[in-house]
Write a protein that holds these residues in place. Structure first.
Motif, PDB file in Angstrom:
ATOM      1  N   ILE A 335       0.833  -1.201   0.000  1.00 25.66           N
ATOM      2  CA  ILE A 335       0.000   0.000   0.000  1.00 25.66           C
ATOM      3  C   ILE A 335       0.873   1.259   0.000  1.00 25.66           C
ATOM      4  N   ILE A 344      -5.976   4.434   5.083  1.00 28.59           N
ATOM      5  CA  ILE A 344      -5.885   3.234   5.907  1.00 28.59           C
ATOM      6  C   ILE A 344      -5.768   3.583   7.393  1.00 28.59           C
ATOM      7  N   LEU A 355      -8.198  -3.381   9.947  1.00 27.09           N
ATOM      8  CA  LEU A 355      -7.057  -4.005   9.271  1.00 27.09           C
ATOM      9  C   LEU A 355      -7.224  -5.504   9.139  1.00 27.09           C
ATOM     10  N   MET A 360      -5.148  -7.005   6.130  1.00 23.49           N
ATOM     11  CA  MET A 360      -3.977  -6.143   6.006  1.00 23.49           C
ATOM     12  C   MET A 360      -2.979  -6.405   7.124  1.00 23.49           C
ATOM     13  N   PHE A 387       2.210  -0.846   5.294  1.00 16.13           N
ATOM     14  CA  PHE A 387       1.033  -1.712   5.219  1.00 16.13           C
ATOM     15  C   PHE A 387       1.080  -2.574   3.954  1.00 16.13           C
ATOM     16  N   LYS A 388       0.625  -3.803   4.111  1.00 14.39           N
ATOM     17  CA  LYS A 388       0.462  -4.711   2.973  1.00 14.39           C
ATOM     18  C   LYS A 388      -0.878  -5.417   3.106  1.00 14.39           C
ATOM     19  N   GLN A 389      -1.498  -5.656   1.968  1.00 15.34           N
ATOM     20  CA  GLN A 389      -2.737  -6.433   1.964  1.00 15.34           C
ATOM     21  C   GLN A 389      -2.454  -7.795   1.359  1.00 15.34           C
ATOM     22  N   ASN A 395      -8.735  -8.386  -1.670  1.00 13.54           N
ATOM     23  CA  ASN A 395      -7.526  -7.641  -2.031  1.00 13.54           C
ATOM     24  C   ASN A 395      -7.874  -6.598  -3.090  1.00 13.54           C
TER      25      ASN A 395
END
Length: 515
Positions: A335, A344, A355, A360, A387-389, A395
């Protein structure tokens, strides 16, 4: 003995070569002198004006140098023009090589008709050249040799300047898009000194001017619409005129795909096409980045006082060309900081389970935080977390993304938000291009075979894992911006100027009229 003979042979050959070179120089100089030594008689035979009876090369040269120096600041390509004449003895090649027949009058007429291309004849000093040509051919408008020198010099400079500018405009466009658009990354060829100097060697003016007329079906269709005063539904005649002119200019830019197979996205049309051998073999809807002109209803208002500055909205999809080289099935979304900070973190502060509900992960200094619900988001800084999803049904990138190198970090991708494809206005993304049927696009790129079957099965997997699958051969991709074109039936199509790029381009086209 052999060495002496060899040396003797080389010496004789060197002497012979020098002699031949000298002879060639003398011959060339003599020919040129012979060609222009009868300048007075040659011109008089054409215009029957007695003021030219006593003109000479020697008398013309200083006058030409003076006029050229005076006009230099107003020439668009001064180095090319002055450089040519300096290296050619200030010979008025355009006037003297084209005064017989209708060549000079033909050029004047074509410049006056440049409005057929959506260009203003004033840009090419059409009236000035027409008046100078008429004066040059008149039997009595010029009274003295001094006036003859000056008229011929002014005509020569004007012809060189306007002919180069007109040729460049039709073959390359009047404006370089890379100089006016802030988010423009499409390779676009521009004229160089070699191409410009070719105008001094034109044999037949009409044949040359006809040869540089753009001949694509799209260009001819828009030319016809401009000449026919076609009006866009819901637009004024003035607005329609502007739309046609800016899109004619876009068609003159040398940046069109020449590949047998490529993917092209037209941003204002919200459409992607897979092209093969000049025809669309597949098309689908897309969603593109949000634009600055959505609420302005394409009314061609200016964005600031100068009206010459392109200030794109941060989420606009850029124009670019690149090549799709791989796909990532079940992608992880890294992200961007701007989205993380503005969206976010704000959502997480309002809902501690936001989250986890959106799959996430939160990282601090490269290490994943297991219990993100305990973070006090109200006091967190924009650089404190990444942050990563993870892959999954929710997604933001969907089940696949199509990667191509570019400096804007944009790509084509799937999306779980399918309802947006049913809306007429689809400028809704953060800048990347969401595709309606990603599996069909993957099939069009990969074809049948193991790689495509792997993509298909992995996209349908219950426990998705990210996987990169390289294309056997890169496929060019173009993100373009066109608001008017002729469809396959020849019907003109118009789309709203969602990013205001028509406005930016038209403002710069008008700049040439006041420069």
């Amino acid at each position: 003995m052999k060495i002496l003979n060899t040396f003797s042979f080389k010496s004789k050959w060197h002497t012979l070569s020098v002699g031949l070179c000298a002879l060639l120089v003398i011959t060339f100089t003599s020919c040129k002198h012979t060609k222009r030594s009868d300048m007075a008689q040659t011109i008089y035979e054409v215009n029957k004006n007695k003021a030219f009876n006593k003109v000479t090369e020697e008398g013309f040269q200083p006058v030409f140098q003076k006029i050229l120096a005076e006009k230099k600041a107003k020439l668009k390509n001064p180095k090319v023009i002055t450089g040519f004449y300096e290296s050619n003895g200030y010979d008025p090649v355009l006037v003297l090589d084209h005064m017989k027949g209708e060549d000079l009058k033909t050029l004047a007429a074509y410049l006056k008709k440049s409005g057929e291309h959506g260009l203003d004849p004033k840009i090419f000093q059409a009236d000035d050249i027409n008046n100078l040509v008429d004066k040059f051919y008149s039997k009595d408008a010029i009274k003295t040799p001094e006036e003859a020198y000056e008229t011929m010099a002014r005509l020569e400079v004007a012809l060189a300047n306007s002919l180069i500018n007109y040729t460049n405009a039709l073959q390359y466009g009047l404006i370089s898009p890379r100089k006016i658009y802030a988010r423009y990354f499409t390779q676009t060829l521009r004229p160089d000194s070699t191409s410009m100097k070719k105008v001094f060697g034109i044999a037949d003016m009409k044949s040359f001017l006809d040869s540089i007329q753009p001949k694509s079906a799209q260009y001819v269709a828009l030319q016809k619409a401009l000449a026919s005063n076609v009006q866009v539904p819901g637009k004024t005649a003035e607005e329609t005129d502007r739309i046609l002119k800016v899109n004619l200019e876009r068609l003159r830019w040398k940046n069109k795909p020449a590949d047998n197979k490529y993917v092209i996205v037209n941003i204002p049309d919200y459409r992607l096409d897979v092209m093969q051998n000049g025809k669309s073999v597949m098309n689908m809807k897309v969603c593109v980045g949000e634009g600055r002109n959505i609420d302005r209803t394409d009314n061609l208002v200016e964005y600031d006082e100068s009206d010459k500055v392109d200030r794109p909205f941060s989420r606009e999809t850029p124009q670019l060309n690149s090549a799709i080289y791989t796909v990532q099935v079940n992608p992880i979304w890294n992200i961007p900081k701007s989205i993380a900070t503005k969206e976010i973190m704000v959502a997480a502060a309002q809902d501690p389970y936001y989250l986890s509900n959106h799959n996430m992960a939160v990282y601090q200094n490269g290490k994943e935080i297991e219990d993100s619900e305990t973070i006090d988001w109200s006091s967190a800084g924009p650089n404190d977390y990444e942050f990563k999803q993870r892959p999954g049904d929710n997604n933001a990138l969907g089940k696949i993304k199509f990667l191509f190198k570019n400096s804007s970090s944009v790509y084509l991708h799937d999306t779980p938000a399918k309802l947006a494809f049913d809306k007429p206005m689809r400028a809704v993304s953060h800048g990347c291009v969401r595709v309606e049927r990603p599996l069909d696009l993957a099939h069009a790129l990969f074809g049948d075979g193991n790689k495509f079957e792997t993509i298909k099965s992995d996209m349908e997997a219950g426990s998705p894992e990210p996987k990169d699958i390289a294309l056997p051969k890169k496929v060019p991709v173009y993100l373009t911006y066109t608001t008017c074109w002729a469809d396959e039936s020849g019907t003109l199509q118009f789309r709203p100027d969602i990013y205001g790029l028509d406005i930016v381009l038209f403002a710069h086209l008008n700049k040439y009229l006041t420069a």
